[in-house]
Design an enzyme around this catalytic site. Structure first.
Site, PDB file in Angstrom:
ATOM      1  N   LYS A 223     150.560 -83.242   5.661  1.00 22.21           N
ATOM      2  CA  LYS A 223     149.329 -83.014   6.400  1.00 22.21           C
ATOM      3  C   LYS A 223     148.675 -84.347   6.691  1.00 22.21           C
ATOM      4  O   LYS A 223     148.763 -85.283   5.893  1.00 22.21           O
ATOM      5  CB  LYS A 223     148.357 -82.145   5.589  1.00 22.21           C
ATOM      6  CG  LYS A 223     146.969 -82.012   6.227  1.00 22.21           C
ATOM      7  CD  LYS A 223     145.966 -81.347   5.329  1.00 22.21           C
ATOM      8  CE  LYS A 223     144.579 -81.352   5.963  1.00 22.21           C
ATOM      9  NZ  LYS A 223     143.559 -80.698   5.112  1.00 22.21           N
ATOM     10  N   GLU A 273     130.416 -80.494   2.772  1.00 19.82           N
ATOM     11  CA  GLU A 273     131.369 -80.643   1.671  1.00 19.82           C
ATOM     12  C   GLU A 273     130.872 -81.591   0.581  1.00 19.82           C
ATOM     13  O   GLU A 273     130.574 -82.757   0.841  1.00 19.82           O
ATOM     14  CB  GLU A 273     132.713 -81.145   2.214  1.00 19.82           C
ATOM     15  CG  GLU A 273     133.791 -81.271   1.156  1.00 19.82           C
ATOM     16  CD  GLU A 273     135.120 -81.695   1.742  1.00 19.82           C
ATOM     17  OE1 GLU A 273     136.059 -81.940   0.969  1.00 19.82           O
ATOM     18  OE2 GLU A 273     135.225 -81.799   2.983  1.00 19.82           O
ATOM     19  N   GLU A 317     147.051 -75.294   4.702  1.00 12.71           N
ATOM     20  CA  GLU A 317     146.173 -76.463   4.748  1.00 12.71           C
ATOM     21  C   GLU A 317     145.196 -76.458   3.579  1.00 12.71           C
ATOM     22  O   GLU A 317     144.997 -77.476   2.902  1.00 12.71           O
ATOM     23  CB  GLU A 317     145.406 -76.488   6.076  1.00 12.71           C
ATOM     24  CG  GLU A 317     144.441 -77.651   6.203  1.00 12.71           C
ATOM     25  CD  GLU A 317     143.615 -77.580   7.477  1.00 12.71           C
ATOM     26  OE1 GLU A 317     142.732 -78.457   7.645  1.00 12.71           O
ATOM     27  OE2 GLU A 317     143.829 -76.669   8.294  1.00 12.71           O
ATOM     28  N   GLU A 451     138.609 -77.058  17.983  1.00 12.82           N
ATOM     29  CA  GLU A 451     137.941 -77.060  16.682  1.00 12.82           C
ATOM     30  C   GLU A 451     137.150 -78.354  16.467  1.00 12.82           C
ATOM     31  O   GLU A 451     136.049 -78.333  15.913  1.00 12.82           O
ATOM     32  CB  GLU A 451     138.966 -76.863  15.571  1.00 12.82           C
ATOM     33  CG  GLU A 451     138.330 -76.585  14.223  1.00 12.82           C
ATOM     34  CD  GLU A 451     139.348 -76.081  13.211  1.00 12.82           C
ATOM     35  OE1 GLU A 451     139.145 -76.351  12.008  1.00 12.82           O
ATOM     36  OE2 GLU A 451     140.325 -75.424  13.610  1.00 12.82           O
TER      37      GLU A 451
END
Length: 464
Positions: A223, A273, A317, A451
């Protein structure tokens, strides 16, 4: 290289400054002119006051930090500034700050104690002279001369100085000034958007994603997170503090931060986050990866949320992020607990979320945890080194402090850091915004582009 600076008198002049190459002895006997610097911190309880009066200080550094659970801190001026560069920057900041905090005489409640606010660049080779990141070093923290802290324990004013009389004088002065101001500042409206310029065109983005997918297919990557920058020319000067207030109303369950220098720009944002929070031996972090839009109706909203649980791509993910965080923390902890997946819903987007808690095996500084976790696969990739190389070779801009740790720590080594997402660096009538997305097997360039634009809206919508 690391540097530590102290103030002189009430003007905040930086007069005690020493420099040493990274890796050399930086202890009290190393010739550091601030090794004997002693600071006095005094606090006073306040009624409800205007935070805007503290951060409206273009001629002085200022900071603002707010958490979803209600802690709000604003500060201005510099009692001590700590700067470090290179691969040892986390340790350098920790060692310098420990020498300072060991000599702080604080008289006041724990919630009003002096704290060091700042952050790190995404890459340790970051150069602070590259626009728009002028003034933002690879690692930079300051202990403000003046703090206002609001929490469940009330609102407190704290002054930090080299003598008790200076601290008391500053308390008296600001107590009177704040009392004459309205408790709430109006949030106003956005400055208006004149023009925008993307760092990456749709075609360039498609090529970047395809290049990343090629590296995933041949086994070099699992990733990688690729990002974009959006430069915005505004119709009027930007009031960052007022923009943060509007972001508070729109995203009440997000962090909010502001770090402004007397030169250069102001980095601010409303990231969803948490990177890590440490209180004693208790550690809290989270995996936040995988995104879908909000629906126009409750039914549509739930359909989108169900996609987070049902999508193999999203689950893959998100799993990479959660597994990496556990692997990075386990060597430092006595126990670690992972909660069930759930959905964090924001105003325009919703994310798959897994809270993670741990108990430390021994005493640790929060910066040790920050160093162990940065960058999480939510902002970097897997494996870490290959992802970093791909980001540097692919992206057409300098990330600076974007997607890097931003937060605070205190003299006990406790603190809290968010990831510098949903963020921008502003200068008068211009701002550069940043957003990115994780690329894994089966990622579609068009879907990933959509996105990223959704994430850019979090601040862009407040500018219009």
């Amino acid at each position: 290289m690391d540097r530590i600076s102290g103030e002189s008198g009430d003007r905040g002049e930086l007069t005690a400054e020493a420099e040493a190459e990274a890796g050399t002895d930086s202890g009290a006997d190393s010739g550091d002119e601030t090794s004997g610097l002693e600071l006095v911190s005094r606090s006073r309880e306040l009624g409800d006051v205007s935070f805007g009066a503290i951060v409206d200080a273009a001629d002085e550094p200022r900071v603002q930090w707010s958490t979803p659970d209600g802690l709000e801190v604003v500060g201005r001026g510099v009692a001590v500034r700590i700067v470090a560069t290179g691969p040892d920057r986390f340790e350098a900041v920790r060692e310098q700050a420990s020498r300072v905090f060991d000599r702080v005489d604080h008289d006041g409640p724990s919630v009003a104690r002096p704290r060091a606010f700042g952050g790190f660049a995404f890459h340790d080779e970051h150069e602070p002279g590259v626009a728009p990141w002028t003034g933002f070093d690879a690692a930079s923290f300051l202990i403000p001369r003046l703090l206002v802290v609001r929490s469940g324990d009330g609102t407190w004013l704290t002054a930090v100085a080299e003598t008790e009389s200076d601290a008391e004088d500053r308390l008296e002065d600001w107590n009177d000034r704040l009392a004459d101001l309205p408790a709430m500042r109006p949030s106003g409206s956005g400055p208006g958007v004149d023009t925008t310029h993307r760092s990456t065109s749709p075609d360039e983005w498609a090529d970047q994603v395809e290049c990343a997918l090629d590296r995933i297919d041949d086994g070099r990557l699992t990733k990688v997170v690729l990002a974009q920058a959006l430069s915005v020319d505004l119709e009027d000067d930007l009031d960052v503090a007022a923009t943060l207030e509007r972001l508070r109303r729109r995203y009440p369950n997000c962090y909010r931060f502001l770090i402004g220098h007397e030169i250069g720009g102001t980095f601010f944002g409303a990231p969803p986050e948490r990177l890590v929070a440490k209180r004693g031996d208790c550690v809290e972090t989270e995996a936040l990866a995988g995104s879908v839009p909000r629906g126009d109706t409750p039914e549509a909203d739930e359909e989108y949320a169900d996609e987070l649980f049902d999508s193999d791509k999203v689950q893959r993910e998100h799993g990479l992020v959660a597994e990496a965080i556990r692997a990075q923390l386990e060597p430092l902890t006595a126990s670690l607990t992972t909660a069930d997946q759930t959905v964090r819903k924001l105003a325009t987007i919703q994310h798959l979320w897994t809270p993670i808690e741990a108990t430390l095996e021994k005493e640790r500084h929060v910066l040790e945890l920050v160093e162990a976790l940065h960058p999480t696969p939510a902002v970097g990739g897997v494996p870490t080194t290959a992802a970093w190389e791909t980001i540097r070779e692919t992206e057409a801009f300098d990330r600076g402090w974007y997607a890097a740790p931003v937060g605070w720590f205190d003299g006990n080594g406790d603190g809290e850091f968010a990831v510098g997402l949903r963020s921008g660096v502003a200068r008068e009538d211009s701002i550069t915004l940043f957003a990115g997305n994780g690329i894994v097997t089966d990622s579609d360039p068009d879907d990933e582009w959509t996105e990223v634009q959704l994430k850019l809206r979090s601040i862009l919508d407040e500018l219009r």
